[in-house]
Design an enzyme around this catalytic site. Structure first.
Site, mmCIF file in Angstrom:
data_model
loop_
_atom_site.group_PDB
_atom_site.id
_atom_site.type_symbol
_atom_site.label_atom_id
_atom_site.label_comp_id
_atom_site.label_asym_id
_atom_site.label_seq_id
_atom_site.Cartn_x
_atom_site.Cartn_y
_atom_site.Cartn_z
ATOM 1 N N TYR A 155 27.272 35.940 37.787
ATOM 2 C CA TYR A 155 27.338 34.481 37.643
ATOM 3 C C TYR A 155 28.472 34.124 36.697
ATOM 4 O O TYR A 155 28.705 34.819 35.688
ATOM 5 C CB TYR A 155 26.015 33.930 37.106
ATOM 6 C CG TYR A 155 26.025 32.433 36.929
ATOM 7 C CD1 TYR A 155 26.016 31.582 38.025
ATOM 8 C CD2 TYR A 155 26.058 31.860 35.653
ATOM 9 C CE1 TYR A 155 26.042 30.199 37.868
ATOM 10 C CE2 TYR A 155 26.078 30.481 35.487
ATOM 11 C CZ TYR A 155 26.071 29.661 36.594
ATOM 12 O OH TYR A 155 26.099 28.294 36.431
ATOM 13 N N ASP B 116 31.129 22.190 26.514
ATOM 14 C CA ASP B 116 30.839 22.099 27.946
ATOM 15 C C ASP B 116 30.580 20.643 28.339
ATOM 16 O O ASP B 116 29.453 20.245 28.617
ATOM 17 C CB ASP B 116 29.623 22.976 28.263
ATOM 18 C CG ASP B 116 29.286 22.984 29.741
ATOM 19 O OD1 ASP B 116 30.182 22.722 30.558
ATOM 20 O OD2 ASP B 116 28.109 23.252 30.075
ATOM 21 N N ASP C 288 30.069 28.109 38.592
ATOM 22 C CA ASP C 288 29.674 26.755 38.212
ATOM 23 C C ASP C 288 30.868 25.823 38.428
ATOM 24 O O ASP C 288 31.885 25.938 37.756
ATOM 25 C CB ASP C 288 29.260 26.781 36.737
ATOM 26 C CG ASP C 288 28.876 25.432 36.174
ATOM 27 O OD1 ASP C 288 28.975 24.424 36.894
ATOM 28 O OD2 ASP C 288 28.466 25.387 34.993
ATOM 29 N N ASP D 266 30.678 22.496 38.147
ATOM 30 C CA ASP D 266 30.385 21.214 37.492
ATOM 31 C C ASP D 266 30.077 20.132 38.535
ATOM 32 O O ASP D 266 29.296 20.349 39.438
ATOM 33 C CB ASP D 266 31.539 20.807 36.576
ATOM 34 C CG ASP D 266 31.572 21.624 35.290
ATOM 35 O OD1 ASP D 266 30.585 22.302 34.992
ATOM 36 O OD2 ASP D 266 32.606 21.593 34.592
ATOM 37 N N HIS E 112 27.990 26.015 42.725
ATOM 38 C CA HIS E 112 27.033 24.907 42.683
ATOM 39 C C HIS E 112 27.699 23.647 42.155
ATOM 40 O O HIS E 112 28.564 23.680 41.275
ATOM 41 C CB HIS E 112 25.757 25.250 41.902
ATOM 42 C CG HIS E 112 25.938 25.639 40.466
ATOM 43 N ND1 HIS E 112 26.160 24.739 39.471
ATOM 44 C CD2 HIS E 112 25.870 26.849 39.864
ATOM 45 C CE1 HIS E 112 26.225 25.356 38.305
ATOM 46 N NE2 HIS E 112 26.066 26.643 38.521
ATOM 47 N N GLU F 277 26.785 19.765 40.776
ATOM 48 C CA GLU F 277 25.655 19.083 40.146
ATOM 49 C C GLU F 277 25.719 17.572 40.322
ATOM 50 O O GLU F 277 26.729 17.026 40.766
ATOM 51 C CB GLU F 277 25.581 19.450 38.668
ATOM 52 C CG GLU F 277 26.770 18.986 37.854
ATOM 53 C CD GLU F 277 26.842 19.688 36.511
ATOM 54 O OE1 GLU F 277 26.832 18.971 35.483
ATOM 55 O OE2 GLU F 277 26.913 20.932 36.474
ATOM 56 N N CYS G 49 25.919 19.950 28.822
ATOM 57 C CA CYS G 49 25.069 21.099 29.096
ATOM 58 C C CYS G 49 23.726 20.643 29.625
ATOM 59 O O CYS G 49 23.128 19.680 29.122
ATOM 60 C CB CYS G 49 24.883 21.923 27.818
ATOM 61 S SG CYS G 49 23.634 23.217 27.960
ATOM 62 N N ARG H 27 22.928 21.598 42.457
ATOM 63 C CA ARG H 27 22.193 21.573 41.192
ATOM 64 C C ARG H 27 21.774 20.135 40.903
ATOM 65 O O ARG H 27 22.583 19.213 41.036
ATOM 66 C CB ARG H 27 23.064 22.101 40.059
ATOM 67 C CG ARG H 27 22.475 21.827 38.671
ATOM 68 C CD ARG H 27 23.320 22.425 37.579
ATOM 69 N NE ARG H 27 23.238 21.631 36.351
ATOM 70 C CZ ARG H 27 23.810 21.948 35.191
ATOM 71 N NH1 ARG H 27 24.503 23.063 35.096
ATOM 72 N NH2 ARG H 27 23.714 21.150 34.151
ATOM 73 N N GLU I 81 17.678 22.236 37.410
ATOM 74 C CA GLU I 81 18.017 22.526 36.017
ATOM 75 C C GLU I 81 16.926 22.067 35.054
ATOM 76 O O GLU I 81 16.252 21.060 35.274
ATOM 77 C CB GLU I 81 19.340 21.852 35.662
ATOM 78 C CG GLU I 81 19.821 22.080 34.232
ATOM 79 C CD GLU I 81 20.089 23.536 33.887
ATOM 80 O OE1 GLU I 81 19.154 24.361 34.000
ATOM 81 O OE2 GLU I 81 21.222 23.848 33.479
ATOM 82 N N ASN J 284 17.472 29.148 35.878
ATOM 83 C CA ASN J 284 18.435 29.319 34.798
ATOM 84 C C ASN J 284 17.696 29.742 33.533
ATOM 85 O O ASN J 284 17.019 28.929 32.912
ATOM 86 C CB ASN J 284 19.187 28.008 34.569
ATOM 87 C CG ASN J 284 20.184 28.100 33.428
ATOM 88 O OD1 ASN J 284 20.460 29.170 32.903
ATOM 89 N ND2 ASN J 284 20.746 26.966 33.035
#
Length: 300
Positions: free
Chosen positions: A48, A62, A89, A91, A116, A118, A126, A161, A191, A213
């Site tokens: 990952y 982040d 990731d 975002d 993914h 989101e 985060c 996500r 999440e 996660n």
């Protein structure tokens, strides 16, 4: 020698086949290319690549400051160093739906097995921090549809996500997950689930794989692989764990340098030179140049 022998398309095909079996796949987070190779050597099923880790590696928080170019470039460096599939990731997709489409094709070209997208607004934060805000269902769906429409390899995994549970509760998360699956998502990343029961509820709500996660110091308890398997989770990630461990060890080593003036007491905690050379497959380079690897290292 050099990079992975398995072409990206083949990695994706094998990954999708294995994911379809229903078994739980373990994807520790790689914080650099070498750590990805170590993850493979230890026998895990995938790698990952965390957006939080990529940001931290640049000394940034982040909050969506990294660019597609930075993420894809680092993702390529990591993915090509292992035979394992790598999920990254992405975002919020780095912009509007057209940007999401470009993101997916760029990540395909970089050799990733999946990504993914989101449903947070920009600037994001985060997933285990308070104060998150999510976009409406229409925008979230458009992002996933754009991603699905843009991919050229049907085996490239489009994972959706959703962070809505922390904003509007579990029922909203189940509804959002269903809408994202209807939009074409191959898998769901709910999440900041707080309990095994919440994971089970999302599992029951959709008919695609789900991801857990297991990040430290967050909203979720740190459930074991067996516990997550028992409630139907298909992929588990530890996104920042290896970076946290490495940085913690580095901090302690620097303290030792200050206190003792040398690192003799830390030798037992270090990766031995012989293990490093084995991990980077130093000996295979001798096939091309016998002057490269013409020595022996022992651990005595």
């Amino acid at each position: 020698m050099l990079y992975s022998h398995t072409p990206p398309a083949e990695k994706r095909r094998l990954f999708r086949e294995r994911l379809a079996t229903g078994e739980l796949l373990r994807f520790p987070g790689a914080f650099n290319p070498l750590s990805a190779r170590l993850i493979e050597q230890k026998g895990f099923e995938g790698v990952y690549i965390s957006g939080a880790v990529l940001s931290a590696d640049l000394g940034l928080p982040d909050i969506g400051l990294t660019t597609l170019t930075e993420v894809a470039g680092r993702g390529q460096q990591i993915a090509r160093m292992t035979e394992l599939p790598a999920i990254i990731d992405a975002d919020t997709g780095f912009g509007e739906p057209m940007n999401v489409a470009r993101t997916i094709q760029t990540l395909e070209d970089a050799g990733l097995a999946g990504a993914h997208i989101e449903d947070q607004i920009n600037p994001k934060r985060c997933g285990h921090l308070d104060g998150k805000a999510v976009v409406g269902s229409d925008t979230a769906v458009k992002r996933i549809r754009a991603a699905v429409d843009a991919r050229r390899d049907e085996n490239f995994l489009i994972m959706a996500r959703t962070d809505i549970a922390a904003v509007d509760g579990l029922e909203a998360a189940k509804d959002r997950a269903k809408a994202l699956v209807d939009a074409g998502a191959d898998a769901i990343f709910p999440e900041a689930m707080r309990s095994l029961e919440e994971f089970a509820a999302v599992r029951d709500a959709v008919d695609v794989p789900i991801l857990a996660n297991m990040t430290e110091f967050g909203k979720s308890d740190l459930f074991s692989v067996d516990q997550l398997r028992d409630v139907g989770v298909n992929i588990v990630i530890w996104p920042v764990s290896m970076l946290r461990i490495a940085m913690g060890a580095t901090g302690r080593a620097l303290d030792t340098l200050i206190d003792e003036g040398h690192l003799t007491s830390k030798l037992g905690e270090m990766q031995h030179r012989a293990d490093l050379y084995d991990l980077i497959d130093y000996e295979s380079y001798n096939h091309f140049d016998s002057g490269v690897f013409n020595f022996t290292i022992t651990k005595e």
